[in-house]
Design a protein around this motif. Structure first.
Motif, PDB file in Angstrom:
ATOM      1  N   GLU A  39      26.772 -46.914  -0.757  1.00  0.00           N
ATOM      2  CA  GLU A  39      27.981 -46.555   0.002  1.00  0.00           C
ATOM      3  C   GLU A  39      29.210 -46.611  -0.893  1.00  0.00           C
ATOM      4  N   ARG A  79      31.608 -43.353  -1.991  1.00  0.00           N
ATOM      5  CA  ARG A  79      33.062 -43.324  -1.803  1.00  0.00           C
ATOM      6  C   ARG A  79      33.793 -43.161  -3.135  1.00  0.00           C
ATOM      7  N   CYS A  98      33.469 -39.516  -4.429  1.00  0.00           N
ATOM      8  CA  CYS A  98      34.329 -38.579  -3.680  1.00  0.00           C
ATOM      9  C   CYS A  98      35.787 -38.725  -4.094  1.00  0.00           C
ATOM     10  N   THR A 140      36.608 -33.034  -0.470  1.00  0.00           N
ATOM     11  CA  THR A 140      35.166 -33.273  -0.383  1.00  0.00           C
ATOM     12  C   THR A 140      34.733 -33.160   1.071  1.00  0.00           C
ATOM     13  N   GLU A 141      33.535 -32.614   1.268  1.00  0.00           N
ATOM     14  CA  GLU A 141      32.967 -32.443   2.602  1.00  0.00           C
ATOM     15  C   GLU A 141      31.955 -33.527   2.935  1.00  0.00           C
ATOM     16  N   GLY A 142      31.341 -34.084   1.919  1.00  0.00           N
ATOM     17  CA  GLY A 142      30.337 -35.110   2.148  1.00  0.00           C
ATOM     18  C   GLY A 142      29.500 -35.344   0.913  1.00  0.00           C
ATOM     19  N   VAL A 143      28.516 -36.216   1.077  1.00  0.00           N
ATOM     20  CA  VAL A 143      27.609 -36.569  -0.005  1.00  0.00           C
ATOM     21  C   VAL A 143      26.207 -36.166   0.419  1.00  0.00           C
ATOM     22  N   SER A 144      25.501 -35.429  -0.429  1.00  0.00           N
ATOM     23  CA  SER A 144      24.154 -34.994  -0.076  1.00  0.00           C
ATOM     24  C   SER A 144      23.065 -35.769  -0.801  1.00  0.00           C
ATOM     25  N   VAL A 152      28.036 -34.578  -4.602  1.00  0.00           N
ATOM     26  CA  VAL A 152      29.146 -34.464  -3.658  1.00  0.00           C
ATOM     27  C   VAL A 152      29.343 -32.996  -3.307  1.00  0.00           C
ATOM     28  N   ASP A 153      29.455 -32.698  -2.011  1.00  0.00           N
ATOM     29  CA  ASP A 153      29.715 -31.337  -1.545  1.00  0.00           C
ATOM     30  C   ASP A 153      31.216 -31.162  -1.340  1.00  0.00           C
ATOM     31  N   SER A 196      28.315 -27.958  -4.806  1.00  0.00           N
ATOM     32  CA  SER A 196      27.752 -29.291  -4.991  1.00  0.00           C
ATOM     33  C   SER A 196      28.023 -29.720  -6.424  1.00  0.00           C
TER      34      SER A 196
END
Length: 106
Positions: A27, A31, A34, A45-49, A62-63, A79
């Motif tokens: 986690e 963070r 990002c 950033t949109e999220g983590v894949s 990271v997306d 990505s």
């Protein structure tokens, strides 16, 4: 004697802090990746894949929203593979994929 105790306590606290920061989990790595990437490339950033532990720290995918469009399903995302050291500091990053939001993985 009190100086020795204070010196020893400070050393122990520093060593404990180093161990705690290197033992932070995925986690924290997500963070940190990002936040660092947003600061460098100036895209949201949109999220983590993906998050993977490595010998030297963490590898986080990271997306990122690179080109917002209307409708949103035609926006371009990318990505990025972000390498972090054990304390969460960015070592390197690279874009590994670019795609439309509505596109399915092949």
């Amino acid at each position: 004697m009190a100086d020795q105790r204070r010196s020893h306590a400070g050393t122990t606290k520093t060593a404990t802090t180093r161990r705690a920061s290197s033992a932070r989990g995925p986690e924290h790595a997500a963070r940190a990746a990002c936040k660092s990437l947003e600061g460098l490339i100036d895209h949201r950033t949109e999220g983590v894949s993906a998050v993977r532990r490595t010998d030297d720290g963490w590898c986080v995918v990271v997306d990122v929203l690179e080109v917002p469009r209307i409708p949103d399903t035609t926006s371009l995302l990318a990505s990025y593979e972000v390498q972090l050291d054990r304390s969460g500091e960015l070592l390197e990053y690279r874009r590994v994929r670019r795609y439309r939001r509505g596109a399915a993985d092949e």
